[in-house]
Scaffold this motif. Structure first.
Motif, PDB file in Angstrom:
ATOM      1  N   ALA A  91       0.955  -1.359   0.087  1.00  0.00           N
ATOM      2  CA  ALA A  91      -0.241  -0.099   0.232  1.00  0.00           C
ATOM      3  C   ALA A  91       0.766   1.153   0.261  1.00  0.00           C
ATOM      4  O   ALA A  91       0.654   2.031  -0.829  1.00  0.00           O
ATOM      5  CB  ALA A  91      -1.262   0.144   1.427  1.00  0.00           C
ATOM      6  N   THR A  92       2.190   1.094   0.944  1.00  0.00           N
ATOM      7  CA  THR A  92       3.105   2.131   0.754  1.00  0.00           C
ATOM      8  C   THR A  92       3.562   2.728  -0.689  1.00  0.00           C
ATOM      9  O   THR A  92       3.479   3.602  -0.962  1.00  0.00           O
ATOM     10  CB  THR A  92       3.897   2.046   2.112  1.00  0.00           C
ATOM     11  OG1 THR A  92       3.935   1.741   3.008  1.00  0.00           O
ATOM     12  CG2 THR A  92       4.883   3.054   1.339  1.00  0.00           C
ATOM     13  N   LEU A  93       4.235   1.354  -1.874  1.00  0.00           N
ATOM     14  CA  LEU A  93       4.735   2.119  -2.788  1.00  0.00           C
ATOM     15  C   LEU A  93       3.820   2.333  -3.601  1.00  0.00           C
ATOM     16  O   LEU A  93       4.046   2.959  -5.066  1.00  0.00           O
ATOM     17  CB  LEU A  93       4.932   0.608  -3.062  1.00  0.00           C
ATOM     18  CG  LEU A  93       5.974  -0.192  -2.351  1.00  0.00           C
ATOM     19  CD1 LEU A  93       6.950  -1.091  -2.487  1.00  0.00           C
ATOM     20  CD2 LEU A  93       7.813   0.871  -1.666  1.00  0.00           C
ATOM     21  N   GLN A  94       1.957   2.180  -3.658  1.00  0.00           N
ATOM     22  CA  GLN A  94       0.756   1.906  -3.958  1.00  0.00           C
ATOM     23  C   GLN A  94       1.023   1.093  -6.082  1.00  0.00           C
ATOM     24  O   GLN A  94       0.344   0.867  -6.153  1.00  0.00           O
ATOM     25  CB  GLN A  94       1.064   4.339  -4.036  1.00  0.00           C
ATOM     26  CG  GLN A  94       0.186   4.866  -3.041  1.00  0.00           C
ATOM     27  CD  GLN A  94       0.576   6.366  -3.532  1.00  0.00           C
ATOM     28  OE1 GLN A  94       0.587   6.583  -4.372  1.00  0.00           O
ATOM     29  NE2 GLN A  94      -0.330   6.934  -2.322  1.00  0.00           N
ATOM     30  N   THR A  95       1.942   1.581  -6.368  1.00  0.00           N
ATOM     31  CA  THR A  95       2.130   1.408  -7.920  1.00  0.00           C
ATOM     32  C   THR A  95       2.494  -0.630  -7.654  1.00  0.00           C
ATOM     33  O   THR A  95       2.817  -0.422  -8.514  1.00  0.00           O
ATOM     34  CB  THR A  95       3.883   1.481  -8.458  1.00  0.00           C
ATOM     35  OG1 THR A  95       4.481   1.379  -7.298  1.00  0.00           O
ATOM     36  CG2 THR A  95       3.415   3.487  -8.753  1.00  0.00           C
ATOM     37  N   VAL A  96       2.785  -1.094  -6.071  1.00  0.00           N
ATOM     38  CA  VAL A  96       2.961  -2.472  -6.555  1.00  0.00           C
ATOM     39  C   VAL A  96       1.588  -3.147  -6.380  1.00  0.00           C
ATOM     40  O   VAL A  96       0.416  -3.011  -5.529  1.00  0.00           O
ATOM     41  CB  VAL A  96       3.924  -2.435  -5.358  1.00  0.00           C
ATOM     42  CG1 VAL A  96       3.658  -4.136  -5.304  1.00  0.00           C
ATOM     43  CG2 VAL A  96       5.198  -1.920  -5.550  1.00  0.00           C
ATOM     44  N   ARG A  97       1.341  -4.180  -6.756  1.00  0.00           N
ATOM     45  CA  ARG A  97      -0.156  -4.880  -6.955  1.00  0.00           C
ATOM     46  C   ARG A  97      -0.380  -6.048  -6.073  1.00  0.00           C
ATOM     47  O   ARG A  97      -0.443  -6.288  -5.002  1.00  0.00           O
ATOM     48  CB  ARG A  97      -0.603  -5.382  -8.377  1.00  0.00           C
ATOM     49  CG  ARG A  97      -1.650  -4.935  -9.550  1.00  0.00           C
ATOM     50  CD  ARG A  97      -1.594  -5.771 -10.303  1.00  0.00           C
ATOM     51  NE  ARG A  97      -2.469  -4.517 -11.112  1.00  0.00           N
ATOM     52  CZ  ARG A  97      -4.010  -4.698 -11.382  1.00  0.00           C
ATOM     53  NH1 ARG A  97      -4.254  -5.346 -10.137  1.00  0.00           N
ATOM     54  NH2 ARG A  97      -4.115  -3.961 -12.373  1.00  0.00           N
ATOM     55  N   SER A  98       1.757  -6.122  -5.767  1.00  0.00           N
ATOM     56  CA  SER A  98       1.419  -7.217  -5.080  1.00  0.00           C
ATOM     57  C   SER A  98       3.183  -7.814  -4.348  1.00  0.00           C
ATOM     58  O   SER A  98       3.557  -7.710  -5.134  1.00  0.00           O
ATOM     59  CB  SER A  98       0.866  -8.698  -5.362  1.00  0.00           C
ATOM     60  OG  SER A  98       1.576 -10.249  -5.208  1.00  0.00           O
ATOM     61  N   ILE A  99       3.368  -8.214  -3.336  1.00  0.00           N
ATOM     62  CA  ILE A  99       4.769  -8.298  -2.970  1.00  0.00           C
ATOM     63  C   ILE A  99       4.681 -10.051  -2.520  1.00  0.00           C
ATOM     64  O   ILE A  99       4.088 -10.509  -1.788  1.00  0.00           O
ATOM     65  CB  ILE A  99       5.228  -7.640  -2.101  1.00  0.00           C
ATOM     66  CG1 ILE A  99       5.541  -6.516  -2.541  1.00  0.00           C
ATOM     67  CG2 ILE A  99       6.960  -8.210  -1.385  1.00  0.00           C
ATOM     68  CD1 ILE A  99       5.487  -4.888  -1.523  1.00  0.00           C
ATOM     69  N   GLY A 100       5.864 -10.121  -2.672  1.00  0.00           N
ATOM     70  CA  GLY A 100       6.231 -12.013  -2.524  1.00  0.00           C
ATOM     71  C   GLY A 100       7.103 -12.209  -2.351  1.00  0.00           C
ATOM     72  O   GLY A 100       8.478 -11.831  -2.511  1.00  0.00           O
ATOM     73  N   ILE A 164      10.441 -10.760  -4.802  1.00  0.00           N
ATOM     74  CA  ILE A 164       9.185 -10.824  -5.829  1.00  0.00           C
ATOM     75  C   ILE A 164       8.237  -9.575  -6.031  1.00  0.00           C
ATOM     76  O   ILE A 164       7.091  -9.909  -4.346  1.00  0.00           O
ATOM     77  CB  ILE A 164       8.566 -12.001  -6.339  1.00  0.00           C
ATOM     78  CG1 ILE A 164       8.342 -11.404  -7.535  1.00  0.00           C
ATOM     79  CG2 ILE A 164       7.623 -13.183  -5.530  1.00  0.00           C
ATOM     80  CD1 ILE A 164       7.834 -12.518  -9.058  1.00  0.00           C
ATOM     81  N   GLU A 165       8.221  -8.532  -6.716  1.00  0.00           N
ATOM     82  CA  GLU A 165       7.120  -7.439  -6.421  1.00  0.00           C
ATOM     83  C   GLU A 165       6.382  -7.047  -7.872  1.00  0.00           C
ATOM     84  O   GLU A 165       7.301  -7.316  -9.124  1.00  0.00           O
ATOM     85  CB  GLU A 165       7.869  -6.048  -6.305  1.00  0.00           C
ATOM     86  CG  GLU A 165       8.618  -6.237  -4.944  1.00  0.00           C
ATOM     87  CD  GLU A 165       8.981  -4.822  -4.874  1.00  0.00           C
ATOM     88  OE1 GLU A 165       9.731  -4.010  -3.331  1.00  0.00           O
ATOM     89  OE2 GLU A 165      10.067  -4.518  -5.646  1.00  0.00           O
ATOM     90  N   ILE A 166       5.574  -7.090  -7.800  1.00  0.00           N
ATOM     91  CA  ILE A 166       4.824  -6.862  -8.854  1.00  0.00           C
ATOM     92  C   ILE A 166       4.443  -6.040  -9.428  1.00  0.00           C
ATOM     93  O   ILE A 166       3.453  -5.439  -8.926  1.00  0.00           O
ATOM     94  CB  ILE A 166       2.845  -7.941  -9.041  1.00  0.00           C
ATOM     95  CG1 ILE A 166       3.441  -9.729  -8.681  1.00  0.00           C
ATOM     96  CG2 ILE A 166       2.886  -8.889 -10.499  1.00  0.00           C
ATOM     97  CD1 ILE A 166       4.796 -10.458  -9.537  1.00  0.00           C
ATOM     98  N   VAL A 167       4.864  -5.545 -10.230  1.00  0.00           N
ATOM     99  CA  VAL A 167       3.967  -3.443 -10.848  1.00  0.00           C
ATOM    100  C   VAL A 167       3.153  -3.756 -11.302  1.00  0.00           C
ATOM    101  O   VAL A 167       2.547  -4.250 -11.708  1.00  0.00           O
ATOM    102  CB  VAL A 167       5.639  -2.861 -11.705  1.00  0.00           C
ATOM    103  CG1 VAL A 167       4.582  -1.438 -11.973  1.00  0.00           C
ATOM    104  CG2 VAL A 167       6.088  -3.155 -10.692  1.00  0.00           C
ATOM    105  N   ASN A 168       1.673  -2.519 -11.078  1.00  0.00           N
ATOM    106  CA  ASN A 168       0.886  -2.301 -11.808  1.00  0.00           C
ATOM    107  C   ASN A 168       0.855  -1.822 -13.078  1.00  0.00           C
ATOM    108  O   ASN A 168       1.299  -0.305 -13.373  1.00  0.00           O
ATOM    109  CB  ASN A 168       0.123  -1.020 -10.878  1.00  0.00           C
ATOM    110  CG  ASN A 168      -0.935  -0.539 -10.803  1.00  0.00           C
ATOM    111  OD1 ASN A 168      -1.770  -1.476 -12.575  1.00  0.00           O
ATOM    112  ND2 ASN A 168      -2.198  -0.020  -9.987  1.00  0.00           N
ATOM    113  N   ILE A 169       0.931  -2.792 -13.880  1.00  0.00           N
ATOM    114  CA  ILE A 169       1.065  -2.603 -15.169  1.00  0.00           C
ATOM    115  C   ILE A 169       0.344  -1.288 -15.430  1.00  0.00           C
ATOM    116  O   ILE A 169       0.244  -1.460 -17.159  1.00  0.00           O
ATOM    117  CB  ILE A 169       0.887  -3.456 -15.931  1.00  0.00           C
ATOM    118  CG1 ILE A 169       2.118  -3.484 -17.829  1.00  0.00           C
ATOM    119  CG2 ILE A 169      -0.552  -3.968 -16.272  1.00  0.00           C
ATOM    120  CD1 ILE A 169       3.694  -3.069 -17.231  1.00  0.00           C
ATOM    121  N   GLU A 170      -1.135  -1.500 -15.532  1.00  0.00           N
ATOM    122  CA  GLU A 170      -2.145  -0.683 -15.980  1.00  0.00           C
ATOM    123  C   GLU A 170      -1.771   0.947 -15.615  1.00  0.00           C
ATOM    124  O   GLU A 170      -1.944   1.129 -16.459  1.00  0.00           O
ATOM    125  CB  GLU A 170      -3.556  -0.701 -15.127  1.00  0.00           C
ATOM    126  CG  GLU A 170      -4.062  -2.619 -14.760  1.00  0.00           C
ATOM    127  CD  GLU A 170      -4.332  -2.844 -16.633  1.00  0.00           C
ATOM    128  OE1 GLU A 170      -5.087  -1.443 -17.045  1.00  0.00           O
ATOM    129  OE2 GLU A 170      -5.059  -3.303 -17.232  1.00  0.00           O
TER     130      GLU A 170
END
Length: 530
Positions: A91-100, A164-170
């Motif tokens: 939530a802090t990074l905002q552009t990240v969908r998920s962190i694993g 692993i960090e998944i970036v908000n591609i949208e």
């Protein structure tokens, strides 16, 4: 010789050509400059767009790199203990969908799905890796069918463990990959061998048109490249050219108008006369005056001739009226005075030898002629008799009659040239009190052929004899004309029968030999207008 109409037409044509060339050149240059400027603007816009996209994505990825120091210490801890922290960090990074979190190559905890037990190599063969990686892929279990941008950070010294960090591609597609028409028609994000376009389609290769303009810029911080393509810069600039045409036409017309005004004096007969004076193109000729009885030369009329190297010989009846019209007759007359005095040695020094100089009535205004005579003629103290010849066609109102009286007192004779051709002969005789009348050549030519003009000639002769005014007949070409004039009391004759106009330097030889002057002068045929 040139005609006045032809000369003026030539100058006007040259002036029009110059203005048209300048106007058309301005139009072409304006359009070329507009084309180059628009092409540069398009290129700069493309460069600025790509640079902005790279900088923006750098700023999106930079917090992920910084935030790994917060997440990496959580690797190995139970998911139930760290899941809240993972969600908070996402939530802090905002552009990240998920962190694993990956332990021993197994994704065991996700901020989005909680507990997991999934070997990471099953959905991402390049992971785990001992080096940080940025991957663009659609083969993942997080968002089936949607492309994602994966940032992998291994735990130092342990290639099987990492974050692993998944970036908000949208967000990336919306912020960075939207085309800027018409300059940019497509934008692609390239990571490794994968390419993502503005429609969020993932491809293995980029396809461009043959005429496309392609521009790429790679990030210096992360392993990605932004590629844009669009219509060729030249073709795009040409499309905008018609919109610049009205302004270019207006500007070219303005330049043409300014050129027309600027060339009014520079490309005119006025400037040509001034240039001719400065360049010494004018030359003095003279035509002898013959004593009708003794057949001796008793004087000369000074004539101005112009051998213009650009136009050829220009007749006096062309440049003299034009010089009068443009107020240049006084400088021409001044030039004649100076050159005559400079060549006085070529004439007999007998006190009765006449030197006639044509002067316009406008030269009499404000004492200008008297000033010039004092400075040039009288200061030289010549032995010859000066005769100022005024054409009857000159404007009588321009005369300063007080100066006329002063000239009489200084011994200068006044002659009325072309007498009988104007409409104010009696007024001239009354106000000027001339010593000499010159019978126009048209009356001389009429002797024996034109009863009316021949009668007028006889009347002029009788009038002059009655007023005790000396007569000179111009245009004497035949012996019959000379005999008639001599029998009727005309004592001085001038014309081709005795001599054509000749350069001053030829006069001493003519005087010594009593022969006509040479038929040519400096390789050119001499003008025969008297």
């Amino acid at each position: 010789m040139q005609t006045a109409h032809r000369i003026i037409k030539n100058y006007r044509r040259k002036r029009i050509i110059v203005c048209l060339v300048l106007s058309l050149s301005t139009l072409v240059c304006t359009l070329i400059i507009g084309f180059i400027s628009q092409r540069n603007v398009n290129h700069q816009s493309t460069v600025a767009f790509v640079s902005h996209a790279v900088d923006t994505l750098d700023k999106i990825l930079q917090p992920l790199e910084t935030g790994r120091d917060v997440v990496q210490p959580l690797i190995g801890l139970p998911c139930v203990e760290v899941n809240f922290l993972l969600r908070k960090q996402a939530a802090t990074l905002q552009t990240v969908r998920s962190i694993g979190l990956i332990k021993d190559g197994v994704l065991y905890c996700s901020s989005m799905f909680g507990n997991r037990d999934l070997p990471i190599s099953q959905f991402q063969p390049q992971l785990p890796s001992s080096q940080p990686l940025l991957l663009l892929t659609a083969d993942q279990p997080f968002l089936q069918g949607n492309p994602v941008l994966i940032q992998w950070y291994p735990l130092p010294g342990k290639s099987e463990d990492g974050v692993i960090e998944i970036v908000n591609i949208e967000l990336i597609a919306r912020l960075l990959l939207e085309p800027q028409l018409p300059i940019i028609s497509d934008v692609n994000l390239t990571v490794g061998d994968k390419h993502l376009n503005h429609e969020r389609q993932l491809t293995d290769s980029l396809v461009f048109g043959d005429d496309d303009n392609i521009y790429q810029q790679a990030s210096i911080n992360f392993p990605f490249t932004i590629t844009v393509n669009g219509p060729g810069l030249t073709a795009l600039a040409l499309k905008t050219l018609p919109s610049q045409l009205p302004l270019a036409v207006i500007f070219s017309m303005l330049v043409g108008y300014i050129a027309w005004l600027a060339t009014a004096s520079r490309m005119s007969f006025t400037r040509e006369i001034n240039f001719g004076l400065a360049s010494g193109e004018f030359e003095l000729f003279c035509q002898p005056l013959i004593d009708a009885k003794k057949q001796d030369c008793i004087g000369v009329e000074i004539l101005l001739r112009w051998n213009n190297p650009r136009q050829g010989w220009i007749a006096p009846d062309i440049f003299i009226p034009l010089a009068e019209e443009h107020n240049l007759i006084v400088p021409l007359t001044r030039y004649v005075l100076i050159e005559t005095v400079r060549h006085l040695a070529m004439f007999p020094t007998a006190p009765g030898f006449h030197i006639g100089i044509n002067v316009a009535a406008s030269h009499f205004r404000g004492g200008e002629l008297l000033h010039d005579l004092n400075r040039v003629w009288f200061s030289a103290e010549p032995a010859q008799q000066l005769v100022i010849e005024l054409t009857e066609r000159d404007t009588l109102m321009e005369m300063d009659f007080n100066m006329v009286e002063e000239l009489h007192q200084k011994g200068v004779k006044l002659a009325i040239d072309d007498f009988g051709t104007g409409s104010s002969s009696l007024s001239w005789l009354e106000k000027l009190n001339p010593e000499v009348l010159k019978i126009d050549k048209s009356f001389t030519a009429a002797i024996g052929t034109d009863a009316v003009n021949s009668t007028v000639t006889d009347i002029i002769i009788a009038l002059a004899q009655r007023l005790d005014i000396e007569l000179v007949a111009e245009g004497v070409e035949t012996s019959d004309q000379a005999s008639h004039l001599r029998l009727h009391g005309v004592n001085i004759l001038q014309g081709f029968l005795y001599a054509r106009p000749m350069p001053l330097r030829d006069f001493p030889q003519w005087l010594a030999e009593s022969s006509p002057p040479p038929a040519s002068h400096n390789g050119d045929m001499m003008p025969s207008i008297s």
